[in-house]
Design an enzyme around this catalytic site. Structure first.
Site, PDB file in Angstrom:
ATOM      1  N   ASP A  40       2.168  27.350  72.178  1.00 29.94           N
ATOM      2  CA  ASP A  40       3.660  27.078  71.609  1.00 29.94           C
ATOM      3  C   ASP A  40       4.552  28.092  72.278  1.00 29.94           C
ATOM      4  O   ASP A  40       4.196  29.541  71.997  1.00 29.94           O
ATOM      5  CB  ASP A  40       3.526  27.288  70.039  1.00 29.94           C
ATOM      6  CG  ASP A  40       4.812  26.629  69.763  1.00 29.94           C
ATOM      7  OD1 ASP A  40       5.826  26.174  70.216  1.00 29.94           O
ATOM      8  OD2 ASP A  40       4.910  26.577  68.374  1.00 29.94           O
ATOM      9  N   ASP A  41       5.669  27.573  72.943  1.00 34.39           N
ATOM     10  CA  ASP A  41       6.570  28.753  73.666  1.00 34.39           C
ATOM     11  C   ASP A  41       6.164  29.701  74.466  1.00 34.39           C
ATOM     12  O   ASP A  41       6.246  30.866  74.412  1.00 34.39           O
ATOM     13  CB  ASP A  41       7.323  29.440  72.390  1.00 34.39           C
ATOM     14  CG  ASP A  41       8.344  28.644  71.749  1.00 34.39           C
ATOM     15  OD1 ASP A  41       8.196  27.400  72.028  1.00 34.39           O
ATOM     16  OD2 ASP A  41       9.341  29.315  71.002  1.00 34.39           O
ATOM     17  N   CYS A  78      10.270  21.644  71.622  1.00 33.92           N
ATOM     18  CA  CYS A  78       8.856  21.391  71.360  1.00 33.92           C
ATOM     19  C   CYS A  78       8.438  19.972  70.762  1.00 33.92           C
ATOM     20  O   CYS A  78       7.612  19.415  70.850  1.00 33.92           O
ATOM     21  CB  CYS A  78       8.153  22.321  70.458  1.00 33.92           C
ATOM     22  SG  CYS A  78       8.305  22.658  68.830  1.00 33.92           S
ATOM     23  N   LYS A 126      -0.341  23.222  64.536  1.00 32.45           N
ATOM     24  CA  LYS A 126       1.048  22.862  64.294  1.00 32.45           C
ATOM     25  C   LYS A 126       1.336  21.437  64.343  1.00 32.45           C
ATOM     26  O   LYS A 126       1.115  20.707  65.622  1.00 32.45           O
ATOM     27  CB  LYS A 126       1.981  23.587  65.088  1.00 32.45           C
ATOM     28  CG  LYS A 126       3.516  23.338  65.159  1.00 32.45           C
ATOM     29  CD  LYS A 126       4.207  24.123  65.963  1.00 32.45           C
ATOM     30  CE  LYS A 126       5.476  23.717  66.669  1.00 32.45           C
ATOM     31  NZ  LYS A 126       6.422  24.573  67.117  1.00 32.45           N
ATOM     32  N   HIS A 128       4.717  19.524  63.139  1.00 34.35           N
ATOM     33  CA  HIS A 128       6.110  19.356  63.798  1.00 34.35           C
ATOM     34  C   HIS A 128       6.574  18.048  64.433  1.00 34.35           C
ATOM     35  O   HIS A 128       7.489  18.042  65.338  1.00 34.35           O
ATOM     36  CB  HIS A 128       6.279  20.464  64.801  1.00 34.35           C
ATOM     37  CG  HIS A 128       7.805  21.255  64.808  1.00 34.35           C
ATOM     38  ND1 HIS A 128       8.433  21.810  65.913  1.00 34.35           N
ATOM     39  CD2 HIS A 128       8.702  20.762  64.026  1.00 34.35           C
ATOM     40  CE1 HIS A 128       9.754  22.044  65.716  1.00 34.35           C
ATOM     41  NE2 HIS A 128       9.985  21.422  64.382  1.00 34.35           N
ATOM     42  N   HIS A 213       4.066  31.809  69.492  1.00 35.04           N
ATOM     43  CA  HIS A 213       5.698  31.190  69.230  1.00 35.04           C
ATOM     44  C   HIS A 213       6.050  32.607  68.101  1.00 35.04           C
ATOM     45  O   HIS A 213       5.025  33.238  67.367  1.00 35.04           O
ATOM     46  CB  HIS A 213       5.563  30.165  68.374  1.00 35.04           C
ATOM     47  CG  HIS A 213       6.798  29.577  68.152  1.00 35.04           C
ATOM     48  ND1 HIS A 213       7.861  30.093  67.009  1.00 35.04           N
ATOM     49  CD2 HIS A 213       7.455  28.295  68.414  1.00 35.04           C
ATOM     50  CE1 HIS A 213       9.151  29.346  66.945  1.00 35.04           C
ATOM     51  NE2 HIS A 213       8.800  28.296  67.781  1.00 35.04           N
ATOM     52  N   LYS A 289      13.142  28.787  77.538  1.00 39.56           N
ATOM     53  CA  LYS A 289      13.089  27.664  76.281  1.00 39.56           C
ATOM     54  C   LYS A 289      14.556  26.998  76.176  1.00 39.56           C
ATOM     55  O   LYS A 289      15.334  28.157  76.085  1.00 39.56           O
ATOM     56  CB  LYS A 289      12.408  28.320  75.136  1.00 39.56           C
ATOM     57  CG  LYS A 289      12.363  27.199  73.822  1.00 39.56           C
ATOM     58  CD  LYS A 289      11.734  28.000  72.554  1.00 39.56           C
ATOM     59  CE  LYS A 289      11.654  26.809  71.610  1.00 39.56           C
ATOM     60  NZ  LYS A 289      11.443  27.375  70.299  1.00 39.56           N
TER      61      LYS A 289
END
Ligand SMILES: *[C@@H]1O[C@H](CO)[C@@H](O)[C@H](O)[C@H]1NC(C)=O
Ligand SMILES: *[C@@H]1O[C@H](CO)[C@@H](O)[C@H](O)[C@H]1NC(C)=O
Length: 493
Positions: A40-41, A78, A126, A128, A213, A289
């Protein structure tokens, strides 16, 4: 009857007629286990094989034994990428915690197809992709089990965010040991689902990591492994990356312990570029991002393990996030639908043949919405950005010294969030880059190559006419965790 030698990737039904008995015997060939990991990220410059300051031996090993995907693209934020990984209107930013929205129900997700092929399907981490009603949530969308959280971020210890707890085992709200850093609890769960799995049945694990993240939180033992980095934020981030890498190592070790590793195809990708505001780095790529520059969209990605014929090299063909669903389905021996945007790249990836993809959309936002987002297209070596490219147009080197070089951007972010207003957005001119010769987007050639820029604008406009409107509703107060026992929960749309 003659012995049948079936290779792992030969997943089609093999029927052989026994001459002696005249009985027709159909044997279902073995399908590979598949583990799809999403960081993530995670920045381009945050993996050991791009930057020796980062300690990622497990990821590097998968890469060296497999194939590094050097032109694998994702969406700049994301939820859209995650959506594409498992199916294909989330082009407009992420799903916010109070929004009554989710990835459209009624369109099957990848695990639903995999279940039909006999797979056990698990998700850890996650989600999301929306949770305002049960139909939006993982166990209603093809996953046998879910262990993780619904929102886009949360505290790594207390498993809470925006004033509510957010953690589930299946549909059950739980709060696992809040003194334990999250990568440890995810590792325990991964070992559990893998060790309990009957290895003769195909196994699918979608593992969207929480890390790295923000919030920037990491046990001291991990931070200490990064003492070569002076800057405190970057050092902690480096520790988070090391924790993530250990998680990858835990997955591979568990697969080995259960005798599954040799039959497993592993995929690792970031969901979008890293955020320099939280100490990630995409350098030397441009941007970060939430921008459509390469730093926001070109993923750290690799594929490794079962079924690959050619390994140990860097694949330069274009892959887009939409391709993963048909590609994974194909690797599993399924037949991907052809009417979707994604391209089945399995045969090319497996054998090292040229990509079937020659163009893709970085993003195409809905100009009717209050925030004009970004639009960009790639055709061959060329990339056209139209309108607002996102708030971070620079080249953000990793922080080395203990000084706050991104203070200005951080203050701007705290004041304005990640987006600009419509008025500002309309001030941006189109830009054209040759990504092959100029991967770091330093030379805008739109003024010298006007007919090429016009052609790409036209192509982008064609896509625009086919676009489904984004679903981006206003916040709903019915989402308030206090109305749902303190947890972010379904039941308000
Ligand atoms: C969780 O930790 C964060 C700090 O990281 C804190 O702001 C928040 O209030 C905590 N939430 C709960 C429910 O303990
Ligand atoms: C990967 O892409 C980068 C940026 O375009 C390029 O500089 C590098 O040479 C590529 N790596 C390989 C091994 O092709």
């Amino acid at each position: 009857m003659a012995a049948l030698v079936l290779s792992l990737h030969d997943t089609t039904k093999v029927c052989c007629i026994s001459i002696l008995t005249f009985f027709s015997v159909c044997i279902e060939a073995k399908r590979p286990h598949i583990v799809f990991m999403v960081a993530d990220d995670y920045g381009w410059n945050d993996v050991g094989f791009h930057n020796p300051d980062m300690i990622t031996p497990n990821i590097d090993k998968l890469a060296s034994e497999g194939v590094i995907l050097n032109q694998s693209y994702v969406q700049p934020v994301c939820s859209p990428s995650r959506n594409l990984f498992i199916y294909v209107c989330l082009q407009h930013l992420v799903i916010k915690h109070k929004q009554a929205a989710c990835s459209p129900v009624g369109i099957p997700f990848l695990p639903e197809y995999l279940k039909k092929l006999g797979y056990a399907t698990h998700i850890i981490g996650k989600w999301h992709l929306g949770f305002c009603k049960w139909e939006c949530t993982p166990t209603y969308r093809g996953f046998d089990t879910f262990y993780g959280f619904y929102n886009g971020r949360e505290d790594y210890y207390n498993r809470s965010v925006f004033g509510g707890h957010d953690f589930r085992d299946g549909e059950e709200p739980i709060l696992p040991d809040r003194t334990k850093y999250s990568t440890y609890i995810y590792a325990e769960r991964a070992r559990e689902v893998i060790s309990k799995h009957d290895k003769d049945k195909p196994f699918y694990l979608y593992f969207p990591f929480q890390s790295p993240h923000e919030p920037i939180e990491v046990p001291t033992a991990y931070e200490d492994q990064c003492n070569h980095i002076k800057n405190e934020g970057r050092r902690k981030y480096c520790g988070m990356v090391k924790a993530l890498d250990d998680l990858v190592g835990d997955v591979t070790a568990a697969l080995k312990d259960n005798g599954m590793y040799d039959d497993t195809l592993l995929i690792f990708t970031s969901d979008n570029g890293g955020s320099h505001l939280f100490h990630a780095s995409n350098y030397p790529l441009r941007g970060a991002k939430v921008t459509v520059y390469e730093g926001g969209t070109r993923a750290v990605a690799l594929i490794s393990g079962a079924g690959l014929e050619k390994t140990g090299y860097t694949y330069d063909g274009m892959i887009h996030a939409v391709d993963w669903m048909p590609t994974i389905l194909s690797a599993a021996g399924g037949k991907p639908e052809t009417c979707i945007d994604g391209i089945d790249q399995w045969e090319n990836l497996r054998r090292g043949c040229p990509s079937k993809r020659t163009e893709f959309i970085y993003n195409l936002d809905d100009s009717s919405l209050p925030i004009t987002g970004h639009a960009a297209i790639r055709v061959g070596d060329y990339k056209l950005i139209e309108g607002y490219p996102g708030p971070y147009p620079d080249w953000y080197e990793p922080e080395t010294e203990n000084s706050d070089i991104y203070k200005r951007e951080r203050e701007h972010f705290q004041k304005n969030g990640e987006i600009e207003t419509n008025e500002q957005a309309s001030c941006y001119k189109r830009q054209l880059f040759n990504i092959k010769d100029d991967p770091y987007e330093r030379h805008d050639i739109s003024l010298t190559h006007t007919s090429l820029a016009d052609a790409l604008s036209k192509r982008l406009a064609e896509y625009h006419t086919q676009m489904v409107s984004a679903n981006f509703p206003d916040d709903s107060e019915a989402s308030d965790p206090q109305l749902h026992g303190g947890f972010w929960s379904p039941g308000w749309c």
